[in-house]
Design a protein around this motif. Sequence first.
Motif, PDB file in Angstrom:
ATOM      1  N   GLY A 399      24.974  54.792  38.399  1.00  0.00           N
ATOM      2  CA  GLY A 399      25.754  54.483  37.159  1.00  0.00           C
ATOM      3  C   GLY A 399      27.368  54.683  37.402  1.00  0.00           C
ATOM      4  N   ARG A 400      27.425  56.251  37.460  1.00  0.00           N
ATOM      5  CA  ARG A 400      28.997  56.672  37.997  1.00  0.00           C
ATOM      6  C   ARG A 400      29.086  56.242  38.989  1.00  0.00           C
ATOM      7  NH1 ARG A 400      26.074  62.081  37.469  1.00  0.00           N
ATOM      8  NH2 ARG A 400      26.258  61.954  40.099  1.00  0.00           N
ATOM      9  N   THR A 401      28.991  55.908  40.021  1.00  0.00           N
ATOM     10  CA  THR A 401      29.328  55.336  41.395  1.00  0.00           C
ATOM     11  C   THR A 401      29.540  53.843  40.745  1.00  0.00           C
ATOM     12  OG1 THR A 401      27.584  57.010  42.917  1.00  0.00           O
ATOM     13  CG2 THR A 401      29.323  55.227  43.250  1.00  0.00           C
ATOM     14  N   ALA A 402      29.024  53.126  40.617  1.00  0.00           N
ATOM     15  CA  ALA A 402      29.391  51.364  40.007  1.00  0.00           C
ATOM     16  C   ALA A 402      30.576  51.728  39.150  1.00  0.00           C
ATOM     17  CB  ALA A 402      27.863  50.668  39.420  1.00  0.00           C
ATOM     18  N   VAL A 403      30.694  52.293  38.186  1.00  0.00           N
ATOM     19  CA  VAL A 403      32.228  52.288  36.950  1.00  0.00           C
ATOM     20  C   VAL A 403      33.137  52.978  37.927  1.00  0.00           C
ATOM     21  CG1 VAL A 403      32.869  53.423  35.391  1.00  0.00           C
ATOM     22  CG2 VAL A 403      30.637  52.661  34.810  1.00  0.00           C
ATOM     23  N   THR A 404      33.314  53.967  39.362  1.00  0.00           N
ATOM     24  CA  THR A 404      34.097  53.732  39.386  1.00  0.00           C
ATOM     25  C   THR A 404      34.345  53.486  40.791  1.00  0.00           C
ATOM     26  OG1 THR A 404      33.172  56.661  39.051  1.00  0.00           O
ATOM     27  CG2 THR A 404      34.791  56.029  40.803  1.00  0.00           C
ATOM     28  N   VAL A 405      33.567  52.778  41.027  1.00  0.00           N
ATOM     29  CA  VAL A 405      34.458  51.384  42.165  1.00  0.00           C
ATOM     30  C   VAL A 405      34.924  50.307  41.566  1.00  0.00           C
ATOM     31  CG1 VAL A 405      32.971  49.918  43.874  1.00  0.00           C
ATOM     32  CG2 VAL A 405      32.736  51.962  43.855  1.00  0.00           C
ATOM     33  N   LEU A 406      33.862  50.322  40.460  1.00  0.00           N
ATOM     34  CA  LEU A 406      34.782  48.334  39.530  1.00  0.00           C
ATOM     35  C   LEU A 406      36.442  49.096  38.856  1.00  0.00           C
ATOM     36  CD1 LEU A 406      32.820  47.385  40.205  1.00  0.00           C
ATOM     37  CD2 LEU A 406      32.824  46.131  38.229  1.00  0.00           C
ATOM     38  N   GLY A 407      35.893  50.379  38.700  1.00  0.00           N
ATOM     39  CA  GLY A 407      37.160  50.968  37.613  1.00  0.00           C
ATOM     40  C   GLY A 407      38.555  50.720  39.003  1.00  0.00           C
ATOM     41  N   SER A 408      38.090  51.127  39.530  1.00  0.00           N
ATOM     42  CA  SER A 408      38.835  51.690  41.004  1.00  0.00           C
ATOM     43  C   SER A 408      39.613  50.186  41.141  1.00  0.00           C
ATOM     44  CB  SER A 408      38.996  52.211  42.008  1.00  0.00           C
ATOM     45  OG  SER A 408      38.561  53.597  42.624  1.00  0.00           O
ATOM     46  N   CYS A 409      38.318  49.140  41.177  1.00  0.00           N
ATOM     47  CA  CYS A 409      39.017  47.640  41.235  1.00  0.00           C
ATOM     48  C   CYS A 409      40.177  47.435  40.165  1.00  0.00           C
ATOM     49  CB  CYS A 409      38.179  46.833  41.453  1.00  0.00           C
ATOM     50  SG  CYS A 409      37.371  47.135  43.573  1.00  0.00           S
ATOM     51  N   ALA A 410      39.570  48.050  39.716  1.00  0.00           N
ATOM     52  CA  ALA A 410      40.743  47.062  37.652  1.00  0.00           C
ATOM     53  C   ALA A 410      41.993  48.157  37.726  1.00  0.00           C
ATOM     54  CB  ALA A 410      39.661  47.479  36.731  1.00  0.00           C
ATOM     55  N   ALA A 411      42.045  49.220  37.880  1.00  0.00           N
ATOM     56  CA  ALA A 411      42.877  49.936  38.463  1.00  0.00           C
ATOM     57  C   ALA A 411      44.318  49.255  39.824  1.00  0.00           C
ATOM     58  CB  ALA A 411      42.678  51.184  38.859  1.00  0.00           C
ATOM     59  N   VAL A 412      43.430  48.762  40.672  1.00  0.00           N
ATOM     60  CA  VAL A 412      44.236  48.291  41.902  1.00  0.00           C
ATOM     61  C   VAL A 412      44.746  47.018  41.261  1.00  0.00           C
ATOM     62  CG1 VAL A 412      44.033  47.011  43.811  1.00  0.00           C
ATOM     63  CG2 VAL A 412      43.084  49.726  43.081  1.00  0.00           C
ATOM     64  N   ALA A 413      43.909  45.702  40.734  1.00  0.00           N
ATOM     65  CA  ALA A 413      44.475  44.574  39.798  1.00  0.00           C
ATOM     66  C   ALA A 413      45.772  44.823  39.210  1.00  0.00           C
ATOM     67  CB  ALA A 413      42.787  43.714  39.181  1.00  0.00           C
ATOM     68  N   ALA A 414      45.120  45.717  38.553  1.00  0.00           N
ATOM     69  CA  ALA A 414      46.288  46.754  37.393  1.00  0.00           C
ATOM     70  C   ALA A 414      48.042  46.839  37.961  1.00  0.00           C
ATOM     71  CB  ALA A 414      46.228  46.583  36.240  1.00  0.00           C
ATOM     72  N   ILE A 415      47.706  47.405  38.929  1.00  0.00           N
ATOM     73  CA  ILE A 415      49.214  47.349  39.673  1.00  0.00           C
ATOM     74  C   ILE A 415      49.702  47.288  40.397  1.00  0.00           C
ATOM     75  CG2 ILE A 415      50.448  49.079  41.734  1.00  0.00           C
ATOM     76  CD1 ILE A 415      47.903  51.528  40.357  1.00  0.00           C
ATOM     77  N   CYS A 416      48.809  46.556  40.717  1.00  0.00           N
ATOM     78  CA  CYS A 416      49.410  44.828  42.033  1.00  0.00           C
ATOM     79  C   CYS A 416      49.708  43.695  41.103  1.00  0.00           C
ATOM     80  CB  CYS A 416      48.564  44.627  42.647  1.00  0.00           C
ATOM     81  SG  CYS A 416      47.475  45.640  44.083  1.00  0.00           S
ATOM     82  N   ASN A 417      50.655  43.134  42.035  1.00  0.00           N
ATOM     83  CA  ASN A 417      51.501  41.823  41.147  1.00  0.00           C
ATOM     84  C   ASN A 417      50.554  40.514  40.734  1.00  0.00           C
ATOM     85  OD1 ASN A 417      53.938  42.382  40.323  1.00  0.00           O
ATOM     86  ND2 ASN A 417      54.219  42.423  42.710  1.00  0.00           N
ATOM     87  N   PRO A 418      49.697  40.275  40.246  1.00  0.00           N
ATOM     88  CA  PRO A 418      49.163  38.931  39.677  1.00  0.00           C
ATOM     89  C   PRO A 418      49.400  37.788  41.644  1.00  0.00           C
ATOM     90  CG  PRO A 418      50.759  39.295  37.740  1.00  0.00           C
ATOM     91  CD  PRO A 418      50.689  40.568  38.825  1.00  0.00           C
ATOM     92  N   PRO A 419      48.410  37.050  42.194  1.00  0.00           N
ATOM     93  CA  PRO A 419      48.021  36.427  43.132  1.00  0.00           C
ATOM     94  C   PRO A 419      48.671  35.666  42.358  1.00  0.00           C
ATOM     95  CG  PRO A 419      46.094  36.518  41.918  1.00  0.00           C
ATOM     96  CD  PRO A 419      47.141  37.590  41.017  1.00  0.00           C
ATOM     97  N   VAL A 420      49.312  34.807  43.369  1.00  0.00           N
ATOM     98  CA  VAL A 420      50.029  33.318  43.464  1.00  0.00           C
ATOM     99  C   VAL A 420      49.592  32.458  44.012  1.00  0.00           C
ATOM    100  CG1 VAL A 420      51.971  31.706  43.961  1.00  0.00           C
ATOM    101  CG2 VAL A 420      52.612  34.260  44.007  1.00  0.00           C
ATOM    102  N   LYS A 421      48.760  31.646  42.742  1.00  0.00           N
ATOM    103  CA  LYS A 421      47.266  30.447  43.151  1.00  0.00           C
ATOM    104  C   LYS A 421      48.902  29.442  44.007  1.00  0.00           C
ATOM    105  CE  LYS A 421      44.500  33.455  41.755  1.00  0.00           C
ATOM    106  NZ  LYS A 421      43.642  33.990  42.349  1.00  0.00           N
ATOM    107  N   LEU A 422      48.052  29.156  45.073  1.00  0.00           N
ATOM    108  CA  LEU A 422      49.045  27.869  45.332  1.00  0.00           C
ATOM    109  C   LEU A 422      48.196  26.401  45.240  1.00  0.00           C
ATOM    110  CD1 LEU A 422      49.418  28.996  48.903  1.00  0.00           C
ATOM    111  CD2 LEU A 422      50.559  28.930  47.416  1.00  0.00           C
TER     112      LEU A 422
END
Length: 422
Positions: A399-422
């Motif tokens: 559980g710890r590792t899964a939360v760290t992995v997906l939480g990191s992905c969520a942080a990356v998504a929050a920092i990055c600009n939203p993708p431009v959908k074509l």
Amino acid sequence: MRRYQRWAFHPSTVLGCVLVGGFLGWAAPNVARPWDIIGVVYVDLLKMTVLPFMVSAVIFSLQNLYRDGGAARVFKRVVMIFAGFSLLTAILSTGASLLFRPGGNLAPETRAALGQIVSADGERSNTAMAMYTPDAPLHTSSLKDVIQSLIPQNIFASLANGETLKALVFAMLFGLAAGQVPSRISTGLQQALETIYHACQTLTRWVNLPVPLVLVCMTASQVAVTGLGPLRAMAGFVATFLIICLLLLALAVALISKRAGAPFPDVVAAMREPFALGIATNNSATCMPAMIESMVGPLQFARARVELLVPLSIALLRVGAIAYFVCGTLFIAALYGRALSAADLGVLALVAVLSGFASSGMAGIVTVSLIGTTCHYLALPFEAAFVLLAAVDPICAMGRTAVTVLGSCAAVAAICNPPVKL
């Protein structure tokens, strides 16, 4: 091959392999106990690619960011997002732990079973002491020690010893410096780093092919060693922590869905591989290639940003460990009947966040030992409870590792600009 990979990393496949492995370990412990060698070899193979992958990705991405003029803006958002995510995790974990109160109101037979687990190691838990020998002074970490632990005196020694944080600091400084080198000179370095990056990704995909078999063997060997007794006695704590993990995972996927502009089920499908790898390996660093491909491919975030932010988040944003520190400390407080005030809970949240940053590069029993830091600030006994937490840590580590992995992905998504959908 793609169809096999979708099946191998599907959550139902992962859960089924864990259950099969648990049954085999319970039914034939003598046969399953030596199977841990398969898991050890598998994790070592993945670790083999982590440092070259991280160093090449960070240096290459910082070169591009520096030339684009976006490095300063990105790092400001990194600090804000990482601090906000850590505090929010501590607050949510505190609220959920207080609601379910693991360790409180236990039945007498459960307390007796926990006592047997604590004393199960008999003489092995006794401390050997030499007479007429002065005790060694207790070592206390200072700010100077923390800073020195981040600066590599010899980058080759740090790489050889697997010191992730030191390698990350070197990669960041080297990447910023390389960004100031003229393009006509640095082109060869960029091409070499890109080659290393893609070669590590390919090697990781090859190593990940036997994931179902690895899950079965690792689970079977662990159950063969510890049995099901610790899980039954610690069921309340394990259930509470897994519920907290599910809550945090749902919030992470929801945030990624909002930032990516993608439906919730599509995000779940995109995060399938890094989630399964986190459960299989209990090592978030080995999930970095899968995280990058999931964020860049199906979710279409900018590759240059993702390649820089994923290693940073894995090294510094330890939301899974923070949730575990809070839940474990409140379990110990309830077990000993200690009531905590609002000020105590505030101290717990702050120390858990700091301990989370300090847990970078740690896994397994070493992570469990950091609960002693939060217990120390709240004057709670930790030594006896350590045995209880260590007995069920293989399950909690998933559980710890899964939360760290997906939480990191969520942080990356929050920092990055939203993708431009074509």
